[in-house]
Design a protein around this motif. Structure first.
Motif, PDB file in Angstrom:
ATOM      1  N   HIS A 276      72.449  -1.675   2.929  1.00 46.85           N
ATOM      2  CA  HIS A 276      71.140  -2.224   2.601  1.00 46.85           C
ATOM      3  C   HIS A 276      70.566  -1.600   1.327  1.00 46.85           C
ATOM      4  O   HIS A 276      70.889  -0.477   0.968  1.00 46.85           O
ATOM      5  CB  HIS A 276      70.173  -2.058   3.776  1.00 46.85           C
ATOM      6  CG  HIS A 276      69.464  -0.739   3.830  1.00 46.85           C
ATOM      7  ND1 HIS A 276      70.012   0.392   4.396  1.00 46.85           N
ATOM      8  CD2 HIS A 276      68.238  -0.373   3.370  1.00 46.85           C
ATOM      9  CE1 HIS A 276      69.154   1.393   4.286  1.00 46.85           C
ATOM     10  NE2 HIS A 276      68.074   0.970   3.674  1.00 46.85           N
ATOM     11  N   CYS A 277      69.711  -2.343   0.674  1.00 47.60           N
ATOM     12  CA  CYS A 277      69.181  -1.990  -0.651  1.00 47.60           C
ATOM     13  C   CYS A 277      70.325  -1.980  -1.661  1.00 47.60           C
ATOM     14  O   CYS A 277      70.883  -0.927  -1.981  1.00 47.60           O
ATOM     15  CB  CYS A 277      68.460  -0.641  -0.639  1.00 47.60           C
ATOM     16  SG  CYS A 277      66.867  -0.666   0.179  1.00 47.60           S
ATOM     17  N   HIS A 278      70.695  -3.147  -2.164  1.00 44.17           N
ATOM     18  CA  HIS A 278      71.878  -3.288  -3.017  1.00 44.17           C
ATOM     19  C   HIS A 278      71.607  -4.285  -4.131  1.00 44.17           C
ATOM     20  O   HIS A 278      70.544  -4.922  -4.190  1.00 44.17           O
ATOM     21  CB  HIS A 278      73.065  -3.756  -2.175  1.00 44.17           C
ATOM     22  CG  HIS A 278      72.798  -5.061  -1.479  1.00 44.17           C
ATOM     23  ND1 HIS A 278      72.915  -6.277  -2.115  1.00 44.17           N
ATOM     24  CD2 HIS A 278      72.391  -5.345  -0.209  1.00 44.17           C
ATOM     25  CE1 HIS A 278      72.612  -7.251  -1.273  1.00 44.17           C
ATOM     26  NE2 HIS A 278      72.277  -6.709  -0.107  1.00 44.17           N
ATOM     27  N   TYR A 279      72.604  -4.428  -5.011  1.00 46.99           N
ATOM     28  CA  TYR A 279      72.512  -5.351  -6.141  1.00 46.99           C
ATOM     29  C   TYR A 279      73.686  -6.335  -6.113  1.00 46.99           C
ATOM     30  O   TYR A 279      74.243  -6.690  -7.156  1.00 46.99           O
ATOM     31  CB  TYR A 279      72.489  -4.568  -7.461  1.00 46.99           C
ATOM     32  CG  TYR A 279      71.200  -3.814  -7.676  1.00 46.99           C
ATOM     33  CD1 TYR A 279      70.172  -4.350  -8.433  1.00 46.99           C
ATOM     34  CD2 TYR A 279      71.016  -2.562  -7.096  1.00 46.99           C
ATOM     35  CE1 TYR A 279      68.984  -3.664  -8.631  1.00 46.99           C
ATOM     36  CE2 TYR A 279      69.836  -1.864  -7.279  1.00 46.99           C
ATOM     37  CZ  TYR A 279      68.817  -2.420  -8.045  1.00 46.99           C
ATOM     38  OH  TYR A 279      67.628  -1.726  -8.218  1.00 46.99           O
ATOM     39  N   LEU A 280      74.064  -6.779  -4.952  1.00 46.50           N
ATOM     40  CA  LEU A 280      75.178  -7.711  -4.810  1.00 46.50           C
ATOM     41  C   LEU A 280      74.741  -9.129  -5.146  1.00 46.50           C
ATOM     42  O   LEU A 280      73.619  -9.542  -4.845  1.00 46.50           O
ATOM     43  CB  LEU A 280      75.712  -7.671  -3.375  1.00 46.50           C
ATOM     44  CG  LEU A 280      76.190  -6.305  -2.855  1.00 46.50           C
ATOM     45  CD1 LEU A 280      76.599  -6.419  -1.400  1.00 46.50           C
ATOM     46  CD2 LEU A 280      77.323  -5.773  -3.703  1.00 46.50           C
ATOM     47  N   SER A 281      75.655  -9.874  -5.724  1.00 46.89           N
ATOM     48  CA  SER A 281      75.389 -11.285  -5.985  1.00 46.89           C
ATOM     49  C   SER A 281      75.457 -12.063  -4.668  1.00 46.89           C
ATOM     50  O   SER A 281      76.005 -11.587  -3.662  1.00 46.89           O
ATOM     51  CB  SER A 281      76.419 -11.837  -6.966  1.00 46.89           C
ATOM     52  OG  SER A 281      77.718 -11.824  -6.375  1.00 46.89           O
ATOM     53  N   ASP A 282      74.917 -13.256  -4.680  1.00 46.36           N
ATOM     54  CA  ASP A 282      74.964 -14.089  -3.477  1.00 46.36           C
ATOM     55  C   ASP A 282      76.413 -14.365  -3.071  1.00 46.36           C
ATOM     56  O   ASP A 282      76.751 -14.356  -1.879  1.00 46.36           O
ATOM     57  CB  ASP A 282      74.240 -15.418  -3.736  1.00 46.36           C
ATOM     58  CG  ASP A 282      72.734 -15.237  -3.866  1.00 46.36           C
ATOM     59  OD1 ASP A 282      72.218 -14.183  -3.433  1.00 46.36           O
ATOM     60  OD2 ASP A 282      72.091 -16.152  -4.416  1.00 46.36           O
ATOM     61  N   ALA A 283      77.268 -14.609  -4.067  1.00 48.72           N
ATOM     62  CA  ALA A 283      78.670 -14.909  -3.769  1.00 48.72           C
ATOM     63  C   ALA A 283      79.355 -13.718  -3.113  1.00 48.72           C
ATOM     64  O   ALA A 283      80.130 -13.877  -2.155  1.00 48.72           O
ATOM     65  CB  ALA A 283      79.399 -15.303  -5.057  1.00 48.72           C
ATOM     66  N   LEU A 297      73.494  -6.125   5.055  1.00 46.06           N
ATOM     67  CA  LEU A 297      73.362  -6.525   3.654  1.00 46.06           C
ATOM     68  C   LEU A 297      71.916  -6.881   3.312  1.00 46.06           C
ATOM     69  O   LEU A 297      71.651  -7.637   2.376  1.00 46.06           O
ATOM     70  CB  LEU A 297      74.268  -7.720   3.368  1.00 46.06           C
ATOM     71  CG  LEU A 297      75.767  -7.493   3.608  1.00 46.06           C
ATOM     72  CD1 LEU A 297      76.536  -8.799   3.439  1.00 46.06           C
ATOM     73  CD2 LEU A 297      76.310  -6.434   2.673  1.00 46.06           C
ATOM     74  N   SER A 298      70.991  -6.323   4.035  1.00 44.73           N
ATOM     75  CA  SER A 298      69.585  -6.639   3.833  1.00 44.73           C
ATOM     76  C   SER A 298      69.044  -6.008   2.554  1.00 44.73           C
ATOM     77  O   SER A 298      69.652  -5.119   1.971  1.00 44.73           O
ATOM     78  CB  SER A 298      68.762  -6.162   5.033  1.00 44.73           C
ATOM     79  OG  SER A 298      68.871  -4.751   5.190  1.00 44.73           O
ATOM     80  N   GLN A 299      67.900  -6.490   2.111  1.00 46.88           N
ATOM     81  CA  GLN A 299      67.169  -5.977   0.949  1.00 46.88           C
ATOM     82  C   GLN A 299      67.986  -6.081  -0.346  1.00 46.88           C
ATOM     83  O   GLN A 299      68.252  -5.092  -1.021  1.00 46.88           O
ATOM     84  CB  GLN A 299      66.709  -4.537   1.188  1.00 46.88           C
ATOM     85  CG  GLN A 299      65.783  -4.408   2.399  1.00 46.88           C
ATOM     86  CD  GLN A 299      65.280  -2.995   2.612  1.00 46.88           C
ATOM     87  OE1 GLN A 299      64.679  -2.425   1.726  1.00 46.88           O
ATOM     88  NE2 GLN A 299      65.504  -2.441   3.801  1.00 46.88           N
ATOM     89  N   GLN A 300      68.373  -7.304  -0.652  1.00 47.66           N
ATOM     90  CA  GLN A 300      69.046  -7.581  -1.918  1.00 47.66           C
ATOM     91  C   GLN A 300      68.032  -7.453  -3.061  1.00 47.66           C
ATOM     92  O   GLN A 300      66.957  -8.041  -3.026  1.00 47.66           O
ATOM     93  CB  GLN A 300      69.639  -8.993  -1.897  1.00 47.66           C
ATOM     94  CG  GLN A 300      70.326  -9.410  -3.192  1.00 47.66           C
ATOM     95  CD  GLN A 300      70.667 -10.884  -3.188  1.00 47.66           C
ATOM     96  OE1 GLN A 300      69.966 -11.689  -2.560  1.00 47.66           O
ATOM     97  NE2 GLN A 300      71.742 -11.253  -3.878  1.00 47.66           N
ATOM     98  N   ALA A 301      68.362  -6.680  -4.074  1.00 49.97           N
ATOM     99  CA  ALA A 301      67.475  -6.496  -5.217  1.00 49.97           C
ATOM    100  C   ALA A 301      67.627  -7.651  -6.196  1.00 49.97           C
ATOM    101  O   ALA A 301      68.691  -8.268  -6.294  1.00 49.97           O
ATOM    102  CB  ALA A 301      67.766  -5.175  -5.910  1.00 49.97           C
TER     103      ALA A 301
END
Length: 316
Positions: A276-283, A297-301
């Motif tokens: 959680h708290c990451h910079y992953l793309s939607d893909a 995978l929560s809290q996408q920046a």
């Protein structure tokens, strides 16, 4: 970001519980009804607006009014007014270890951001706590400035958590050099270089090998500005095969780090994978979700909102 929101995941302080015990303050001078010493986690902290009563005085009063021989958990909060380090607090605990034979849990530096920002907390060498309390099972420290841990063997410690906005490389290497045969849970908030968090992947190698941590079941290497590099190292680390929980959260994890995790050793055995708290793309989130459906995978920046810059969750 206010780091207080992360506390309850392990320490439970925000729920008024620590090490499974309800938290209570040190009794006042006139208090006659005192909780059972062995059924309470005692929080010792000076009032920042009260310059008359020191941390030491409150600590001594706890030993005098409660049954010190039964105390199992101590939470050390605000100990200073002018930014003194935790050395005096460590010294008080060590000097009175003979009066605290049942002490099993210590939280050193349990201050909220309103009391003191995490990177302003002045710590010290905490090795004497492990040396003075051979039966200690849980040690948690908040604040990385000045923090040191010398190589030591401790037979009983099960939980070690170091929260910081910048964990000194010396402290990281100290953890890796310790022999901790009973340690089950290790969590390090590595932070950023601006606050002294200059540890490298090489500094983490003794931990990732797991040689001195035969009982380790959860590893958290979190809040790092080199989270992608750490993920790549974790992907091939020997210790991972016997973990039940892995946390690479709160940092700058992006698609490169996630790709390394997907391309590395299997992670399907993990009961918990905290990203959680990451910079992953939607893909990439979709790929990870399909391969590791239990991953947090929560809290996408939003990189667009940050101008393309990545930030850790907790720094100051």
């Amino acid at each position: 970001m206010d780091y207080s929101e992360f506390n309850d995941r392990v320490s439970g302080l925000s729920e008024g519980i620590y090490a499974g015990l309800p938290i209570a303050p040190v009794p006042g001078e006139a208090d006659t009804e005192i909780p059972a010493a062995g059924e309470t986690a005692w929080r010792i902290a000076r009032d920042v607006f009260d310059r008359e009563e020191s941390f030491e005085r409150r600590f001594i009063r706890l030993l005098e009014k409660a049954d010190a021989s039964a105390i199992k958990a101590i939470i050390a909060g605000m100990w200073h007014v002018h930014g003194e380090s935790s050395a005096e607090v460590v010294g008080l605990l060590v000097d009175n270890a003979h009066r605290l034979p049942e002490l099993r849990s210590i939280f050193l530096g349990a201050m909220t951001s309103e009391e003191c920002e995490i990177s302003w907390i002045e710590q010290s060498d905490v090795t004497p706590l492990l040396e003075a309390f051979p039966l200690l099972e849980r040690l948690e420290v908040r604040g990385g400035s000045g923090l040191r841990l010398r190589p030591v063997r401790h037979e009983a410690l099960k939980v070690l958590r170091l929260e910081s906005g910048g964990l000194p490389p010396e402290a990281v290497r100290g953890v890796g050099a310790c022999d901790l045969p009973a340690l089950e849970y290790l969590e390090l908030w590595l932070g950023v270089s601006d606050y002294g968090g200059d540890a490298t992947v090489e500094d983490l190698e003794p931990i990732l090998s797991g040689e001195r941590l035969p009982s380790l079941r959860h590893l958290g290497l979190q809040d790092s500005e080199i989270q992608d590099e750490i993920a790549a190292a974790v992907a091939v680390a020997p210790v991972v095969a016997r973990l039940e929980g892995l946390a690479l959260s709160m940092g700058t994890l992006g698609d490169a780090g996630a790709e390394a995790l997907l391309s590395g050793q299997p992670l399907t055995h993990l009961k918990r994978l905290d990203l959680h708290c990451h910079y992953l793309s939607d893909a990439m989130m979709e790929r990870l979700g399909n391969a590791l459906p239990g991953a947090d995978l929560s809290q996408q920046a939003d990189l667009a909102r940050t101008g393309g810059e990545r930030y850790v969750a907790v720094s100051e």
